[in-house]
Enzyme design. Structure first.
Site, short mmCIF file in Angstrom:
data_model
loop_
_atom_site.label_atom_id
_atom_site.label_comp_id
_atom_site.label_asym_id
_atom_site.label_seq_id
_atom_site.Cartn_x
_atom_site.Cartn_y
_atom_site.Cartn_z
N SER A 176 0.82 -1.21 0.00
CA SER A 176 0.00 0.00 0.00
C SER A 176 0.86 1.26 0.00
O SER A 176 1.97 1.28 0.55
CB SER A 176 -0.90 0.01 1.24
OG SER A 176 -1.60 1.23 1.35
N TYR A 188 -3.04 4.89 -3.52
CA TYR A 188 -4.07 5.78 -3.01
C TYR A 188 -3.79 7.13 -3.66
O TYR A 188 -2.71 7.69 -3.50
CB TYR A 188 -4.02 5.89 -1.49
CG TYR A 188 -4.78 4.80 -0.79
CD1 TYR A 188 -6.14 4.62 -1.02
CD2 TYR A 188 -4.15 3.94 0.11
CE1 TYR A 188 -6.84 3.61 -0.38
CE2 TYR A 188 -4.85 2.94 0.76
CZ TYR A 188 -6.19 2.78 0.51
OH TYR A 188 -6.89 1.79 1.14
N LYS A 224 -9.35 -1.45 -8.20
CA LYS A 224 -9.86 -2.15 -7.01
C LYS A 224 -11.01 -1.36 -6.38
O LYS A 224 -10.91 -0.15 -6.19
CB LYS A 224 -8.73 -2.32 -5.99
CG LYS A 224 -9.13 -3.01 -4.69
CD LYS A 224 -7.91 -3.14 -3.78
CE LYS A 224 -8.25 -3.89 -2.50
NZ LYS A 224 -9.07 -3.08 -1.58
N HIS A 249 -14.00 -3.39 0.25
CA HIS A 249 -13.01 -2.97 1.25
C HIS A 249 -13.20 -3.72 2.57
O HIS A 249 -12.98 -3.17 3.65
CB HIS A 249 -13.06 -1.46 1.47
CG HIS A 249 -11.71 -0.82 1.57
ND1 HIS A 249 -11.04 -0.30 0.50
CD2 HIS A 249 -10.88 -0.63 2.64
CE1 HIS A 249 -9.87 0.19 0.89
NE2 HIS A 249 -9.74 -0.01 2.19
#
Length: 393
Positions: free
Chosen positions: A110, A133, A254, A278
Site C-alpha cells: 500500500s 491511493y 480495485k 473494502h
C-alpha cells in the site's frame, strides 16, 4: 505439537492473534465500519454458494496453480495491500513479501504502508503489486510511480472505493492515532502483549514512511483520518486515464461493485477488475462481494479479482466457481503474522493449499476452473438471483 495440529485453520490463527495483540492494534486490524453488517454479509454470501461433490472419480491429481495476467501463480490467492501493516507486526511488509515470493503468489504494498517500496525491494520476488491511493499533486504521483517501478513492482492497483474516509468507530474508540502516539491507555494495552511490545521496542513504532517523504510534519491524527488523506484526492475518470497512460505495466482497478462501472473500465483500458467492498471497512450498506460477482462477470470480458470474506480454500473455490479469475486476502495474512510471527504467512499458504486440494478432491476436479461446472443451480443470493455457470460476456 505441529503447526498443523495446533492451527489447522485460519480461525485458529485469528484466535491466537487476538490474544497476542494489544487491544488497539486488534481493533485496527479486525474492525469494519458502522455495525459491520457488510462484513457479515460477505461471510453469509459465501456460505450460500453450494458446490456439488463428485463420487467414483478414482484417484486424481489436482493442481492449485492458476494463470493470471500472463503469470502462473502457485495458488489462486495473493496478499492484498493493507495500510500500516507494520502496526500489526514488526517488519510486517517484508515478512509478507518474503512469504509471497516463497509461495509464488502476488504481494500488494500500500501507499500508506509502514515501509517504502525501496524497503521491500530486497525480498520482493517477481510478483510485486503496488497499490496507489491517489495523490492530488501530479508531481507526487509521478514520483511514487517511478519509485514503485524502480523497486520492482510491475503491477499497479488504483483503489477507487475510498472517496472519503470512513468512520471505523471501533478504531476510534480504541484511541489509536496515526502515527501511533503512546498514551497511558495504550500503554496498558501494550503491557498485555509482550511479544508485540518487544518487537516494536527493537524497531520503533511504525509510520507511513512513503507518505512521510511528501508530508513529513503530520502527527496525532485519528487512525481514520491519517496523513495519507492530506495528500490524496478522490479520483475521477480523467484521473484514471492519466494513471493508465503513466504506467506501462498491468493496471488493476480495485473497489468495483457495479456492472456498469466494470463495462466502462474495460473501455478505458483497465487490465483487470477487482471486486471489493473494502472488507466492510468503508460503507456498511454495500452488498456482499460474492453477490456482486455474477453480474460483473456477465458485464465484462476482463479478468476479475475477488476479495471479501475469504477464510479458506473452499471460499476461494466458491469465488472461482462464480466467475472470478483470481482472489486476494488481506486480514487473514495479518492474523497469521500476528499469531506466529514470520512463520505465520507461510503456514497460512500451506493451510490454503491443503484446503483447496481437499475440496478439489471432493469435487472430483483436476484444475481450478473446473469448479464452474459444480455450482448447484438452486443456490441463490439474498436478492434471489440464481447462481450458476457465469454467462460468457
Amino acid at each position: 505439537m505441529s503447526l498443523d495440529t495446533a492451527y489447522p485453520a485460519l480461525s485458529d490463527l485469528r484466535a491466537r492473534a487476538r490474544r497476542r495483540l494489544p487491544h488497539f492494534v486488534w481493533e485496527f486490524l479486525d474492525s469494519g465500519t458502522g455495525t459491520e453488517a457488510t462484513t457479515r454479509r460477505n461471510r453469509t454470501g459465501l456460505d450460500a454458494v453450494q458446490l456439488m461433490p463428485s463420487i467414483l472419480h478414482g484417484e486424481i491429481e489436482c493442481s492449485t496453480e492458476i494463470p493470471f495476467l500472463g503469470t502462473t501463480y502457485g495458488l489462486p490467492v495473493g496478499i492484498s495491500p493493507v495500510g500500516m501493516s507494520g502496526l500489526v507486526w514488526p517488519d510486517a511488509e517484508r515478512h509478507l513479501a518474503r512469504a509471497a515470493a516463497a509461495a509464488n503468489i502476488p504481494y500488494g504494498l500500500s501507499t500508506v504502508a509502514s515501509q517504502t517500496p525501496e524497503d521491500v525491494q530486497p525480498v520482493l520476488g517477481d510478483h510485486g503489486w503496488f497499490q496507489m491511493y491517489p495523490p492530488r499533486d501530479p508531481e507526487i504521483r509521478t514520483d511514487m510511480l517511478k519509485r514503485a517501478k524502480a523497486a520492482g513492482f510491475r503491477t499497479l492497483i488504483l483503489t477507487v472505493d475510498v472517496p472519503v474516509g470512513s468512520r471505523r468507530e471501533r478504531q476510534v474508540r480504541s484511541g489509536l492515532t496515526q502515527p501511533p502516539r503512546i498514551t497511558p491507555r495504550l500503554l496498558a494495552h501494550i503491557a498485555t502483549s509482550p511479544a508485540w511490545a518487544l518487537g516494536m521496542a527493537k524497531r520503533g513504532m511504525p509510520r507511513m514512511r512513503m507518505i512521510d517523504d511528501y508530508a513529513p510534519n503530520t502527527k496525532g491524527l485519528p487512525s481514520n483520518k491519517h496523513a495519507g488523506y492530506l495528500l490524496r484526492t478522490s479520483p475521477d475518470w480523467d484521473y484514471l486515464r492519466w494513471l493508465r497512460d503513466a504506467w506501462d505495466g498491468p493496471f488493476l482497478v480495485k473497489g468495483v461493485m457495479n456492472p456498469d462501472d466494470a463495462k466502462r473500465l474495460e473501455k478505458e483500458g483497465a487490465d483487470a477488475i477487482w471486486i471489493s467492498n473494502h472488507a466492510g471497512r468503508q460503507f456498511d450498506a454495500a452488498p456482499a462481494t460474492i453477490d456482486a460477482l455474477p453480474a460483473i462477470r456477465a458485464a465484462t470480458s476482463l479478468p476479475i479479482i475477488f476479495d471479501g470474506g475469504i477464510e479458506g480454500g473452499l471460499d476461494i473455490l466458491r469465488a472461482i466457481a462464480l466467475g472470478a479469475d483470481f482472489t486476494m486476502m488481506g486480514r487473514g495474512w495479518h492474523y497469521a503474522l500476528a499469531a506466529l510471527g514470520p512463520a505465520g504467512p507461510g503456514h497460512l499458504a500451506h493451510i490454503l493449499k491443503a484446503d483447496l486440494e481437499a475440496n478439489m478432491g471432493q469435487l472430483g476436479i483436476r484444475t481450478l476452473t473446473e469448479v464452474r461446472n459444480r455450482v448447484v443451480p438452486a443456490t441463490r443470493t439474498p436478492q434471489g438471483t440464481p447462481y450458476g455457470d457465469p454467462p460468457t460476456p
